[in-house]
Write a protein that holds these residues in place. Structure first.
Motif, mmCIF file in Angstrom:
data_model
loop_
_atom_site.group_PDB
_atom_site.id
_atom_site.type_symbol
_atom_site.label_atom_id
_atom_site.label_comp_id
_atom_site.label_asym_id
_atom_site.label_seq_id
_atom_site.Cartn_x
_atom_site.Cartn_y
_atom_site.Cartn_z
ATOM 1 N N VAL A 1 0.847 -1.199 0.000
ATOM 2 C CA VAL A 1 0.000 0.000 0.000
ATOM 3 C C VAL A 1 0.886 1.255 0.000
ATOM 4 O O VAL A 1 1.850 1.329 0.761
ATOM 5 C CB VAL A 1 -0.918 0.006 1.246
ATOM 6 C CG1 VAL A 1 -1.860 1.205 1.224
ATOM 7 C CG2 VAL A 1 -1.719 -1.292 1.323
ATOM 8 N N PHE A 2 0.550 2.229 -0.874
ATOM 9 C CA PHE A 2 1.320 3.479 -0.857
ATOM 10 C C PHE A 2 0.458 4.649 -0.398
ATOM 11 O O PHE A 2 -0.761 4.637 -0.534
ATOM 12 C CB PHE A 2 1.973 3.770 -2.225
ATOM 13 C CG PHE A 2 1.018 4.052 -3.351
ATOM 14 C CD1 PHE A 2 0.535 3.038 -4.151
ATOM 15 C CD2 PHE A 2 0.614 5.361 -3.632
ATOM 16 C CE1 PHE A 2 -0.343 3.298 -5.196
ATOM 17 C CE2 PHE A 2 -0.250 5.637 -4.667
ATOM 18 C CZ PHE A 2 -0.736 4.592 -5.456
ATOM 19 N N GLY A 3 1.136 5.638 0.165
ATOM 20 C CA GLY A 3 0.475 6.825 0.717
ATOM 21 C C GLY A 3 1.505 7.540 1.571
ATOM 22 O O GLY A 3 2.577 6.978 1.856
ATOM 23 N N THR A 4 1.188 8.738 2.014
ATOM 24 C CA THR A 4 2.179 9.604 2.675
ATOM 25 C C THR A 4 3.012 8.910 3.759
ATOM 26 O O THR A 4 4.206 9.118 3.837
ATOM 27 C CB THR A 4 1.448 10.819 3.291
ATOM 28 O OG1 THR A 4 0.667 11.414 2.264
ATOM 29 C CG2 THR A 4 2.423 11.853 3.822
ATOM 30 N N GLU A 5 2.396 8.068 4.580
ATOM 31 C CA GLU A 5 3.127 7.474 5.707
ATOM 32 C C GLU A 5 3.553 6.042 5.420
ATOM 33 O O GLU A 5 3.880 5.285 6.339
ATOM 34 C CB GLU A 5 2.244 7.489 6.975
ATOM 35 C CG GLU A 5 1.712 8.846 7.386
ATOM 36 C CD GLU A 5 0.404 9.205 6.675
ATOM 37 O OE1 GLU A 5 0.008 8.473 5.735
ATOM 38 O OE2 GLU A 5 -0.211 10.220 7.045
ATOM 39 N N ASP A 6 3.548 5.603 4.152
ATOM 40 C CA ASP A 6 3.829 4.187 3.873
ATOM 41 C C ASP A 6 5.255 3.801 4.253
ATOM 42 O O ASP A 6 6.128 4.651 4.461
ATOM 43 C CB ASP A 6 3.542 3.838 2.406
ATOM 44 C CG ASP A 6 4.538 4.449 1.424
ATOM 45 O OD1 ASP A 6 5.722 4.529 1.747
ATOM 46 O OD2 ASP A 6 4.121 4.837 0.321
ATOM 47 N N GLY A 7 5.501 2.484 4.353
ATOM 48 C CA GLY A 7 6.839 2.010 4.667
ATOM 49 C C GLY A 7 7.656 1.770 3.409
ATOM 50 O O GLY A 7 8.860 1.989 3.393
ATOM 51 N N PHE A 8 7.006 1.351 2.343
ATOM 52 C CA PHE A 8 7.705 0.855 1.150
ATOM 53 C C PHE A 8 8.371 1.975 0.343
ATOM 54 O O PHE A 8 9.598 2.026 0.225
ATOM 55 C CB PHE A 8 6.678 0.107 0.300
ATOM 56 C CG PHE A 8 7.261 -0.704 -0.821
ATOM 57 C CD1 PHE A 8 8.100 -1.773 -0.553
ATOM 58 C CD2 PHE A 8 6.953 -0.416 -2.134
ATOM 59 C CE1 PHE A 8 8.628 -2.536 -1.587
ATOM 60 C CE2 PHE A 8 7.474 -1.172 -3.174
ATOM 61 C CZ PHE A 8 8.308 -2.234 -2.892
ATOM 62 N N MET A 9 7.588 2.912 -0.170
ATOM 63 C CA MET A 9 8.153 3.978 -1.008
ATOM 64 C C MET A 9 9.015 4.925 -0.175
ATOM 65 O O MET A 9 10.016 5.455 -0.647
ATOM 66 C CB MET A 9 7.047 4.752 -1.736
ATOM 67 C CG MET A 9 6.259 3.942 -2.744
ATOM 68 S SD MET A 9 7.293 3.153 -4.000
ATOM 69 C CE MET A 9 7.790 4.519 -5.029
ATOM 70 N N ASN A 10 8.621 5.128 1.090
ATOM 71 C CA ASN A 10 9.428 6.017 1.945
ATOM 72 C C ASN A 10 10.807 5.423 2.229
ATOM 73 O O ASN A 10 11.782 6.157 2.360
ATOM 74 C CB ASN A 10 8.694 6.306 3.258
ATOM 75 C CG ASN A 10 7.693 7.434 3.101
ATOM 76 O OD1 ASN A 10 8.046 8.544 2.708
ATOM 77 N ND2 ASN A 10 6.432 7.162 3.376
ATOM 78 N N THR A 11 10.884 4.080 2.332
ATOM 79 C CA THR A 11 12.195 3.458 2.555
ATOM 80 C C THR A 11 13.084 3.666 1.330
ATOM 81 O O THR A 11 14.275 3.981 1.450
ATOM 82 C CB THR A 11 12.031 1.948 2.855
ATOM 83 O OG1 THR A 11 11.193 1.823 4.005
ATOM 84 C CG2 THR A 11 13.365 1.284 3.128
#
Ligand SMILES: NC(=O)c1ccc[n+]([C@@H]2O[C@H](COP(=O)([O-])OP(=O)(O)OC[C@H]3O[C@@H](n4cnc5c(N)ncnc54)[C@H](OP(=O)(O)O)[C@@H]3O)[C@@H](O)[C@H]2O)c1
Length: 326
Positions: free
Chosen positions: A155-165
């Motif tokens: 899941v992507f969105g402002t607080e996500d773990g994947f894209m933010n990492t």
């Protein structure tokens, strides 16, 4: 406006905060069952005075769970973990605690239960996470046959773990690293494939599933409109962070060795089980209904990630943007 009451377990997490806001905006009274109430105070302004109640409860405590679901019309269980630590095992959280919630909901006469699983839930999976998600689904359906099971892709969105990492990697490391089984320079060497889904689409589907009787007993796979390999995602991150980092495809044994050490960090960056998940990728099977059933057109990753990956831009990049905007 409905006056119905929904109890949400895991409402303070990434997906949970969006669901709380969405349901509060629809007029639900929302009871958020959390282990640490002060940590969840930020949810209160999402509703009117008294509309959002925070109650202390761990899903591992049957008496607390029973009290949390009392009088609720609907229950949502979003509690999940990505790595095991001490007593917080996949079995304890994804299976035993999920069963506790489902049994308590059935005993309290709750009409609708939504249980959050994950795309890739599979009893044959090499990943313990995926096996436990499958076992959790079965246990929940045994205790509450009308439960709706949601299996989202990453899941992507402002607080996500994947894209933010990935964004963080672009900020602090000389290269964005991904893992692949084949030559990383070959067209097929871009690493595992993912079908990221927007958090707003996931909570919209869940909100609809809460009210529609037609969704009882169903399993949904929620995935985004496009499949990306890891190399393609790294290129998007480079573009949106303005970093122009090298993109390195490394063989999986490197990930396996790194995970042996990284799993011991207070917030593990990578665990051996996550490497197994990474290898599998995360793409919808197409054997289950998805967002289309809810009339939702999936949101494209490229539309949303620029809004939050910009935080990983360099100072000069931000200045350039400000100057352009003048
Ligand atoms: N994010 C994704 O890409 C993704 C993809 C597929 C499936 N999922 C599934 O979706 C669900 C939610 O994911 P997320 O990304 O929102 O996770 P998250 O941000 O880690 O949130 C998990 C929530 O569970 C709560 N929690 C953990 N242990 C608990 C316990 N013993 N009792 C009560 N609450 C507890 C956490 O509260 P504390 O603050 O108290 O820890 C937090 O509110 C999970 O089941 C996950 O497996 C997520």
């Amino acid at each position: 406006m409905t006056e119905k009451l929904v109890t949400i377990f895991g409402g303070s997490g990434f997906i949970g905060r969006y669901l709380v806001r969405h349901l509060a905006a629809q007029g639900w009274r929302v009871r958020v069952a959390v282990r640490d109430v002060p940590k969840a105070w930020f949810l209160k302004p999402a509703g009117n005075l008294g509309q959002i109640a925070l109650i202390p409860c761990s899903v591992t405590d049957p008496a607390g769970v029973a009290a949390a679901v009392e009088g609720a019309d609907a229950v949502v269980n979003l509690v999940g973990i990505m790595n095991e630590r001490g007593k917080r095992t996949f079995q304890a959280i994804h299976v035993d605690a999920a069963t506790t919630v489902a049994k308590a909901a059935a005993a309290a006469g709750v009409k609708r239960l939504i249980h959050m699983s994950a795309l890739g839930a599979d009893p044959q999976s090499p990943s313990k996470y995926a096996v436990s998600k499958d076992a959790g689904e079965m246990a929940v359906r045994a205790a509450f046959p009308g439960a709706t099971i949601i299996r989202p892709s990453v899941v992507f969105g402002t607080e996500d773990g994947f894209m933010n990492t990935l964004g963080w990697m672009a900020q602090v490391a000389p290269a964005i690293v991904f893992f692949t089984n084949t030559n990383p320079h070959a067209p097929q060497g871009g690493g595992s494939k993912f079908q990221p889904v927007y958090v707003g689409d996931v909570v919209e589907a869940m909100a609809q599933a809460l009210t529609g009787e037609a969704h009882a007993g169903k399993i949904y796979e929620l995935a985004g409109p496009k499949v990306y390999d890891m190399r393609a995602l790294a290129h998007i991150v480079n573009k949106e962070t303005g970093r122009r980092r090298m993109i390195w495809g490394l063989p999986y044994p490197v990930a396996e060795i790194a995970a042996m050490f990284l799993q011991f960090l207070p917030k593990p960056l990578l665990t051996p089980d996550q490497v197994k998940l990474l290898k599998l990728g995360n793409v919808a099977t197409g054997r289950r209904p998805g967002l289309a059933v809810f009339g939702i057109t999936p949101t494209t990753l490229e539309v949303v990630v620029p809004t939050y990956l910009k935080r990983f831009r360099g100072v000069q990049q931000t200045k350039k943007l400000r100057l352009q905007a003048r």
